[in-house]
Design a protein around this motif. Structure first.
Motif, PDB file in Angstrom:
ATOM      1  N   ARG A 103      22.655  39.485  -0.181  1.00  0.00           N
ATOM      2  CA  ARG A 103      21.856  39.205   0.406  1.00  0.00           C
ATOM      3  C   ARG A 103      20.617  38.651  -0.952  1.00  0.00           C
ATOM      4  NH1 ARG A 103      21.420  44.173  -4.287  1.00  0.00           N
ATOM      5  NH2 ARG A 103      19.168  43.334  -4.924  1.00  0.00           N
ATOM      6  N   ALA A 104      22.176  37.394  -2.010  1.00  0.00           N
ATOM      7  CA  ALA A 104      22.062  36.800  -2.300  1.00  0.00           C
ATOM      8  C   ALA A 104      22.048  35.209  -0.864  1.00  0.00           C
ATOM      9  CB  ALA A 104      23.031  35.912  -2.806  1.00  0.00           C
ATOM     10  N   ILE A 105      22.626  34.493  -0.609  1.00  0.00           N
ATOM     11  CA  ILE A 105      22.613  34.215   0.439  1.00  0.00           C
ATOM     12  C   ILE A 105      21.306  34.584   1.235  1.00  0.00           C
ATOM     13  CG2 ILE A 105      23.314  33.287   2.667  1.00  0.00           C
ATOM     14  CD1 ILE A 105      26.248  33.846   0.971  1.00  0.00           C
ATOM     15  N   GLU A 106      20.577  35.827   1.614  1.00  0.00           N
ATOM     16  CA  GLU A 106      19.569  36.023   2.286  1.00  0.00           C
ATOM     17  C   GLU A 106      18.340  35.580   1.405  1.00  0.00           C
ATOM     18  OE1 GLU A 106      19.028  39.647   3.205  1.00  0.00           O
ATOM     19  OE2 GLU A 106      20.456  40.516   4.263  1.00  0.00           O
ATOM     20  N   LEU A 107      17.969  36.011   0.030  1.00  0.00           N
ATOM     21  CA  LEU A 107      17.386  34.743  -0.515  1.00  0.00           C
ATOM     22  C   LEU A 107      17.081  33.466  -0.286  1.00  0.00           C
ATOM     23  CD1 LEU A 107      17.487  37.724  -3.384  1.00  0.00           C
ATOM     24  CD2 LEU A 107      15.654  37.259  -1.395  1.00  0.00           C
ATOM     25  N   ASP A 108      18.358  32.666  -0.927  1.00  0.00           N
ATOM     26  CA  ASP A 108      18.798  31.723  -0.621  1.00  0.00           C
ATOM     27  C   ASP A 108      19.560  31.131   0.303  1.00  0.00           C
ATOM     28  OD1 ASP A 108      18.880  29.263  -1.277  1.00  0.00           O
ATOM     29  OD2 ASP A 108      19.362  29.292  -3.268  1.00  0.00           O
ATOM     30  N   PRO A 109      19.357  31.150   1.663  1.00  0.00           N
ATOM     31  CA  PRO A 109      20.808  30.721   2.198  1.00  0.00           C
ATOM     32  C   PRO A 109      20.824  29.319   1.813  1.00  0.00           C
ATOM     33  CG  PRO A 109      18.592  30.344   3.680  1.00  0.00           C
ATOM     34  CD  PRO A 109      18.680  30.825   2.593  1.00  0.00           C
ATOM     35  N   ALA A 110      20.905  28.402   1.007  1.00  0.00           N
ATOM     36  CA  ALA A 110      21.793  27.136   0.834  1.00  0.00           C
ATOM     37  C   ALA A 110      22.480  27.275  -0.802  1.00  0.00           C
ATOM     38  CB  ALA A 110      20.811  25.831   0.611  1.00  0.00           C
ATOM     39  N   TYR A 111      22.318  27.831  -0.992  1.00  0.00           N
ATOM     40  CA  TYR A 111      23.342  28.624  -2.571  1.00  0.00           C
ATOM     41  C   TYR A 111      24.136  28.589  -2.485  1.00  0.00           C
ATOM     42  CZ  TYR A 111      23.578  30.724  -6.918  1.00  0.00           C
ATOM     43  OH  TYR A 111      23.988  31.333  -8.986  1.00  0.00           O
ATOM     44  N   ALA A 112      24.564  27.596  -2.904  1.00  0.00           N
ATOM     45  CA  ALA A 112      26.671  26.839  -2.475  1.00  0.00           C
ATOM     46  C   ALA A 112      28.021  27.874  -3.323  1.00  0.00           C
ATOM     47  CB  ALA A 112      26.757  25.388  -3.116  1.00  0.00           C
ATOM     48  N   LEU A 113      27.262  27.778  -4.784  1.00  0.00           N
ATOM     49  CA  LEU A 113      28.547  29.290  -4.646  1.00  0.00           C
ATOM     50  C   LEU A 113      27.817  30.275  -4.649  1.00  0.00           C
ATOM     51  CD1 LEU A 113      30.072  29.702  -7.809  1.00  0.00           C
ATOM     52  CD2 LEU A 113      28.602  29.810  -8.746  1.00  0.00           C
ATOM     53  N   ALA A 114      27.092  31.008  -3.545  1.00  0.00           N
ATOM     54  CA  ALA A 114      27.310  32.025  -2.992  1.00  0.00           C
ATOM     55  C   ALA A 114      27.513  32.296  -2.211  1.00  0.00           C
ATOM     56  CB  ALA A 114      25.786  32.757  -3.162  1.00  0.00           C
ATOM     57  N   HIS A 115      28.104  31.222  -0.990  1.00  0.00           N
ATOM     58  CA  HIS A 115      28.690  31.402  -0.241  1.00  0.00           C
ATOM     59  C   HIS A 115      29.832  30.870  -0.752  1.00  0.00           C
ATOM     60  CE1 HIS A 115      26.078  30.406   3.237  1.00  0.00           C
ATOM     61  NE2 HIS A 115      25.577  30.089   2.533  1.00  0.00           N
ATOM     62  N   GLY A 116      29.839  29.765  -1.561  1.00  0.00           N
ATOM     63  CA  GLY A 116      32.248  29.965  -2.062  1.00  0.00           C
ATOM     64  C   GLY A 116      32.757  31.102  -2.497  1.00  0.00           C
TER      65      GLY A 116
END
Length: 520
Positions: free
Chosen positions: A300-313
């Motif tokens: 859900r976080a990545i949907e809101l902010d696809p460039a959120y590095a910590l969410a990807h990590g």
């Protein structure tokens, strides 16, 4: 007459006699001290004539002054009122008698004007956790030691400022409080921060004691507290060491406090940052059921902010866990590497994202060179990142680089003794000591790992191996049974293949785990 501490409110104005300031709303006016004293006497007697003698007494303490001095001050008072609110007529002249206040009703015992002004002009809290580091008190009794205390604060501010998920107030702002006794909640309001760090330094000869505590300014609760006792001839090296340790301890403590805060928010009010925080504890568990739950929030976080590095990590870490502990499915390994690469692309300034990405690339991508490129970039950004050293020690441990794994794990634990990933540091120590034949040390580290995270299967793997090497077979078999209880599909040969275990370590561990009764 009213009490000296009273505040007077009339129309849009607030008079604080103790501070000597007349405010219009939150803004101070340019009214001088004698005019303030005259205004106070008029407001105390609102609607009643005040004689010239009484006003001279208020403004000049009974000194003999010419009438024109009083006239000049009354004119200045009227001018300020007129400029601010067209209120010149609120001060009435009574020929040959004195003056009278005839403006709007006067209310006393209202909240402090200066506090109201500060509150009205206080900055709002930023989106990310915010910290102010106050000047440390010099308790040495030696004014020359101020440089040491101030240098300590400078280093801590610099270290915290390197953590990109923290908003850190600059030194120039916090040092305006130097030498003042202030309430931490007040500081939080005035600087617009959630967390305030205060501390003290006591130096005697080569011995130094530094204490620090982090306070949640919104509640007054303690977030972190520590004391450092050191002895050194190199005062600057000592300063660096303590600052690095403080930053390493503060960061995870603030993260935990932020997680607790977000837990109290309504689920429908969570933004990408909140979602990542809410997922963090489940990510840190390292076990399939929890990380599956975390992935829902992270996606859900990545949907809101696809460039959120910590969410990807964090998503990479979740898929790493699922890969190793939920069937070694290629889809999870590929997802781990994919999210890790996104974390690196979008997280060039984010030490935590680079650390998590490096771990996944090293463990799941089996590219330890690329992994340490990411980890070293993380340490260049934030030298106090305990997580970087801890996860790096795990990669080194499985790679068979035993001494370096122990060194990195100990450095990580020194920076953050109660880190959520402490169990991983102890695992790295346990496997590394076992590889070197130091079975007692391996067993001690494995027990500490179990204590740090008793719900994680890998901690019992290390314990079973160490106990088997010591010939304590009943205990080894009990630890092995706990592994299968937590991870029913565990097979040590598949585990070794999944992490690209160094051959020498695979041979040593495999022999021990076979003895403990774990299936190959």
């Amino acid at each position: 007459m009213t009490i000296g501490g009273d505040i007077y409110q009339f129309g849009p104005f607030r008079l604080d006699p103790a501070a000597g300031i007349l405010y219009r709303g939150a803004e101070p006016t340019m009214l001088g001290q004698r005019a303030v004293a005259l205004l106070r006497r008029l407001l105390e007697n609102a609607g009643v004539p005040v004689s010239k003698d009484a006003l001279v007494e208020a403004g000049w303490g009974g000194l003999a002054v010419a009438d024109n001095n009083l006239t000049v001050q009354i004119a200045a008072l009227r001018r300020v009122l007129a400029e601010a609110a067209d209120a010149e007529s609120w001060i009435e002249t009574l020929p040959r008698r004195g003056y009278r206040y005839v403006g709007p009703a006067v209310v006393t015992n209202v909240p402090d004007a200066s506090a109201a002004a500060r509150a009205a002009s206080a900055p709002t809290l930023p989106d990310k956790p915010s910290v102010a580091v106050m000047p440390f008190s010099n308790l040495s009794g030696d004014p020359e030691q101020e440089y040491f205390a101030d240098g300590m604060v400078d280093d801590i501010i610099t270290g915290l400022a390197r953590i990109n998920w923290l908003f850190v107030i600059a030194r120039n702002s916090t040092f305006t409080y130097k030498g003042r006794v202030v309430d931490m909640k007040q500081v939080g309001r005035e600087l617009g921060v959630r967390y305030v760090l205060e501390g003290s330094v006591r130096k005697a000869g080569c011995n130094v004691r530094v204490t620090g505590q982090m306070i949640d300014a919104s509640t007054g609760a303690h977030v972190w507290a520590e004391r450092y006792d050191r002895s050194s001839d190199d005062i600057f090296a000592l300063q660096d060491e303590i600052a690095l340790s403080a930053v390493g301890g503060i960061a995870p403590s603030v993260r935990r406090a932020e997680i607790d805060r977000v837990k109290r928010k309504r689920p429908d009010s969570l933004d990408a940052y909140d979602l990542v925080l809410r997922a963090q504890l489940d990510v840190d568990s390292g076990m399939p059921e929890q990380v599956t739950r975390a992935l829902v929030l992270l996606e859900r976080a990545i949907e809101l902010d696809p460039a959120y590095a910590l969410a990807h990590g964090n998503a990479a870490m979740c898929h790493h866990c699922l890969f190793l502990r939920a069937g070694l499915r290629e889809a999870n390994r590929a997802a781990s590497i994919r999210h890790a690469r996104s974390a690196i692309v979008h997280g060039q300034d984010d030490a935590a994202a680079l650390t998590l990405a490096g771990f996944s690339i090293g463990m799941d991508g089996h590219d330890r060179g690329a992994a340490f490129t990411a980890l070293e970039a993380a340490l260049a950004i934030s030298p106090s990142s305990a997580l970087t050293y801890i996860l790096g020690s795990v990669i080194l441990g499985w790679g068979g680089d035993a001494e370096r794994a122990i060194e990195w794990s100990e450095r990580g634990m020194r920076l953050s003794p109660f880190d959520p990933w402490a169990f991983a540091a102890f695992d790295a120590q346990a496997m590394s000591h076992l590889l070197r034949g130091r079975y007692d040390e391996s067993c001690r580290a494995a027990y500490r790992s179990v204590q740090a995270n008793p719900a994680h299967s890998i901690t019992y793997v290390q314990l079973a191996a160490a106990l088997a090497k010591l010939g304590r077979l009943e205990e080894a078999k009990a630890a092995a049974a706990r592994v299968l209880e937590l991870h029913p599909t565990f097979r040590y040969s598949r585990q070794f293949a999944g992490v690209n275990c160094a051959p020498a370590l695979a041979a040593a561990l495999g022999d021990a785990l076979r003895t403990a009764g774990l299936p190959e």
